[in-house]
Design a protein around this motif. Structure first.
Motif, short mmCIF file in Angstrom:
data_model
loop_
_atom_site.label_atom_id
_atom_site.label_comp_id
_atom_site.label_asym_id
_atom_site.label_seq_id
_atom_site.Cartn_x
_atom_site.Cartn_y
_atom_site.Cartn_z
N VAL A 125 0.93 -1.26 0.15
CA VAL A 125 0.14 -0.07 -0.01
C VAL A 125 0.88 1.35 0.03
CG1 VAL A 125 -1.83 -1.30 1.31
CG2 VAL A 125 -0.06 0.24 2.55
N ARG A 126 0.06 2.54 -0.23
CA ARG A 126 0.88 3.60 -0.25
C ARG A 126 0.29 4.53 0.89
NH1 ARG A 126 4.29 4.60 -4.58
NH2 ARG A 126 3.68 3.46 -6.40
N TYR A 127 0.78 5.48 1.36
CA TYR A 127 0.17 6.22 2.30
C TYR A 127 0.15 7.72 1.75
CZ TYR A 127 0.59 2.50 5.76
OH TYR A 127 0.49 1.20 6.40
N SER A 128 -1.10 8.46 2.15
CA SER A 128 -0.94 9.82 2.01
C SER A 128 -0.15 10.81 2.86
CB SER A 128 -2.42 10.37 2.03
OG SER A 128 -2.61 10.44 3.51
N GLN A 129 0.12 11.96 2.68
CA GLN A 129 0.46 12.75 3.51
C GLN A 129 -0.09 12.73 4.93
OE1 GLN A 129 3.24 14.92 2.99
NE2 GLN A 129 3.31 13.81 1.11
N PRO A 229 2.46 9.47 13.07
CA PRO A 229 1.68 10.19 11.99
C PRO A 229 0.55 9.39 11.77
CG PRO A 229 3.90 9.66 11.20
CD PRO A 229 3.80 9.20 12.83
N TYR A 230 -0.54 9.88 11.34
CA TYR A 230 -1.80 9.07 10.85
C TYR A 230 -1.87 9.63 9.53
CZ TYR A 230 -3.50 7.64 15.64
OH TYR A 230 -3.66 7.11 16.81
N ALA A 231 -2.11 8.63 8.47
CA ALA A 231 -2.23 8.85 6.99
C ALA A 231 -3.25 7.96 6.59
CB ALA A 231 -0.83 8.62 6.42
N ILE A 232 -3.84 8.43 5.54
CA ILE A 232 -4.69 7.43 4.65
C ILE A 232 -4.07 6.33 3.65
CG2 ILE A 232 -6.34 7.55 2.69
CD1 ILE A 232 -6.64 10.46 3.86
N ALA A 233 -4.52 5.24 3.65
CA ALA A 233 -3.85 4.16 2.99
C ALA A 233 -4.66 4.12 1.62
CB ALA A 233 -3.72 2.76 3.78
N VAL A 234 -3.95 3.83 0.58
CA VAL A 234 -4.53 3.44 -0.50
C VAL A 234 -3.53 2.29 -1.17
CG1 VAL A 234 -5.41 5.60 -1.07
CG2 VAL A 234 -3.04 5.12 -2.10
#
Lengths: 268, 350
Positions: A125-129, A229-234
């Protein structure tokens, strides 16, 4: 036909096949690179026509499921992102253990669920800022940010057996010395600081911000002592998803909407 | 490395922990985990021995890692309760959408053969094996329809094979996940309903003891049990079902238990409560549950942080920092006087 001629013919055939394969790979690579130069397409990122968001709604104030009604920082953030992108948000509630599986098997488009960035997952997965940091904060009763070195020998209040407790032990094993002041609850540790019975408090960021929101007259300064840090996963593909997401997050930061959402649920 | 035979010093022989050594890469960390278990005063571990790791192709066993764990657990003086499960690819028989938990009934005999081979190999070293884990959950049953009769058949297929290989082995029926799932749920079966159905399917003849998972969630350990509530004493409701089906003579083992102290999860308590509840849970069980052989805490340590709430169920961090609950449990197990004041009283404004 002589054996050498047959060999030559076969070699020629293999060469042509290899060249064709190389060309196909090159073309595919060029196509992908070209695609990444184009503006990201919501239709490619979210083919269902909605943004399907996976969330474990058991982490207030980030997400909570109250009889089917979802609320929290992550829920408001998801709605704001969907609005920026111009598509409706649809939530799928999952348990923590089902989150990443649901993402990688395309049951959801993205995860907004108080997720710390996990370097070990970046193959999948990738994470957002990051949009929030729920690390440990070191807070003091002062107008300027605290300095750990200046706290040597001072009393530090913290919640017994919490991550702050572990962090203090780690600092002590590294040679730092403090007077340890454990309390049963995070709010007692912060009370101790506010009443000037401790020189500093080491506390989970969310607990600190919520407490400060309850005591707006309290002038406290803080610095992060540990980051989470919390981020959004896609998913990795399509590339459009992450680009749309980061653009939406940047717009929400720019407009002050992200700060407003965080302030509403946690405090600033 | 030469390690001398050790003995567990404990005054509470029921204290046990669930170790997670199967995914630990470094042998040194396995040794350290086992030594810390002994020093805790726990005399037993529950340890998973995944079939998929040890029989990667049919009849081709590779026991090195199990040999290592078992040898060193024994050297630390620990009893081993071995949990068996996790299906190798060859035994999943190409079922579409299968997972590591998918065990088609055509492979029950293969699983039984693995369990029997394990029981024979470790005769005299491992006294207890658990057959499968939480078969009442769809996830744990490989997303096949959850069916107590199927699991009864697995127990039946396994019991005789294991006993033939090692008559001394005590066979535990797999612990059920504590859950309030409604009938017809795709996620799984209510544990109480499942256990009744398991007995009704005739499984009682094919296990010697029952494994139980008994988490406290938000309740203190003394909170009374209720069919519609998940708490520590839910174990009593499972025990009642054992009695209902005439299994009073069989003991039970709580192979997973404890509380979680994540700061945000709705299923968690505060760290101070977690420490206090855990010790009181042992005290409650010691005073009231004569049918209980072991109470095992989930979990000793994860090999790496998950960066999520399960990290807050352990006694030791991945980098071997001992959490305060470790010391509290150690004091209980070893009969030491524990600190009476672990935290300061709430501050008052001057």
């Amino acid at each position: 036909m002589a054996a050498t001629a047959r060999k030559k013919l076969r070699r020629g055939k293999i060469k042509r096949l290899l060249a064709a394969a190389a060309l196909t790979l090159l073309a595919a690579g060029a196509f992908l690179a070209f695609q990444r130069l184009l503006p990201p397409q919501p239709a490619r990122a979210f083919p269902s026509g909605a943004i399907v968001i996976g969330v474990d709604a058991s982490f207030p104030p980030f997400a909570l499921d109250d009889g089917g009604n979802l609320s929290g920082l992550d829920i408001d953030l998801a709605r704001a992102i969907a609005s920026e992108i111009g598509l409706p948000a649809r939530f799928v509630t999952l348990s923590y253990f089902g989150l990443y599986d649901a993402l990688t098997t395309s049951k959801v488009d993205l995860l907004i669920s108080a997720l710390p960035i996990e370097p070990g997952r970046t193959d999948d997965v990738r994470y957002s800022q990051p949009y929030f940091d729920n690390g440990l904060v070191l807070a003091v009763n002062a107008p300027s940010a605290p300095d750990l070195q200046a706290l040597a020998g001072k009393a530090i209040a913290y919640e017994y057996a919490s991550s702050a407790d572990s962090q203090l032990r780690a600092w002590e094993s590294g040679g730092s010395h403090f007077q340890r002041r454990p309390y049963e609850l995070p709010r007692y540790a912060l009370d101790a600081l506010r009443y000037e019975q401790a020189g500093a408090a080491l506390i989970e960021a969310t607990a600190f911000f919520l407490y400060r929101k309850e005591h707006p007259a309290w002038a406290a300064a803080y610095t992060y002592a540990a980051r989470a840090p919390y981020a959004i996963a896609v998913r990795h593909e399509p590339w459009d998803t992450l680009r749309l997401l980061d653009a939406a997050l940047a717009a929400l930061k720019e407009s002050g909407e992200l700060a407003r959402i965080i302030d509403n649920w946690v405090g600033s | 490395m030469l390690i001398e035979q050790q003995t567990v010093e404990t005054v509470k022989p029921s204290v046990c922990v669930h170790s997670l050594l199967e995914n630990e890469v470094q042998e040194e960390k396995i040794l350290r985990s086992l030594a810390l278990t002994r020093e805790l005063g726990a005399s037993a571990i529950v340890q998973f021995f995944p079939w998929a790791y040890f029989e990667q192709s049919d009849d081709d066993f590779s026991w090195e890692r199990a040999d290592f764990i078992i040898k060193h657990a024994r050297l630390q003086g620990l009893h081993i309760i071995a949990r068996l499960g996790l299906v190798p690819e060859w035994a999943r028989r190409g079922i579409s959408g299968s997972t590591l938990n998918t065990l088609p009934s055509e492979s029950f005999a293969d699983f039984a053969e693995y369990a029997a081979a394990f029981a024979a190999r470790y005769a005299g070293e491992v006294e207890h094996i658990i057959i499968w884990n939480e078969p009442n959950l769809s996830f744990e049953w490989g997303y096949q329809p959850v069916d107590p009769a199927d699991y009864a058949n697995l127990l039946k297929a396994t019991y005789a094979r294991v006993k033939a290989a090692n008559a001394q082995m005590t066979i535990l029926a797999g612990a059920l996940a504590p859950t309030l799932e409604a009938a017809g749920s795709s996620a799984g079966w209510n544990d109480l309903a499942y256990l009744r159905a398991l007995y009704a399917a005739g499984a009682g003849a094919y296990f010697d003891a029952l494994a139980i998972h008994s988490y406290g969630f938000l309740d203190p350990p003394e909170a009374p049990p209720a069919a519609n509530r998940l708490n520590f004493r839910r174990a009593e409701l499972l025990r009642d079902i054992m009695l209902e089906y005439g299994d009073a003579a069989k003991p039970a083992f709580i192979t997973e238990s404890g509380w979680n102290d994540h700061p945000r999860w709705t299923g968690a308590v505060r760290p101070s409560q977690r420490s206090a509840y855990t010790i009181r849970a042992f005290q409650f069980a010691e005073a009231n549950w004569s049918w209980l052989e072991r109470l095992c805490i989930w979990a000793l340590r994860y090999p790496a942080n998950l960066n999520a709430y399960p990290d807050y169920s352990t006694l030791i961090s991945p980098d071997f920092q001992l959490k305060p609950i470790y010391y509290a449990l150690q004091a209980h197990a070893r009969g030491w006087e524990s600190e009476t004041r672990l935290w300061l009283p709430p501050p008052e404004k001057n």
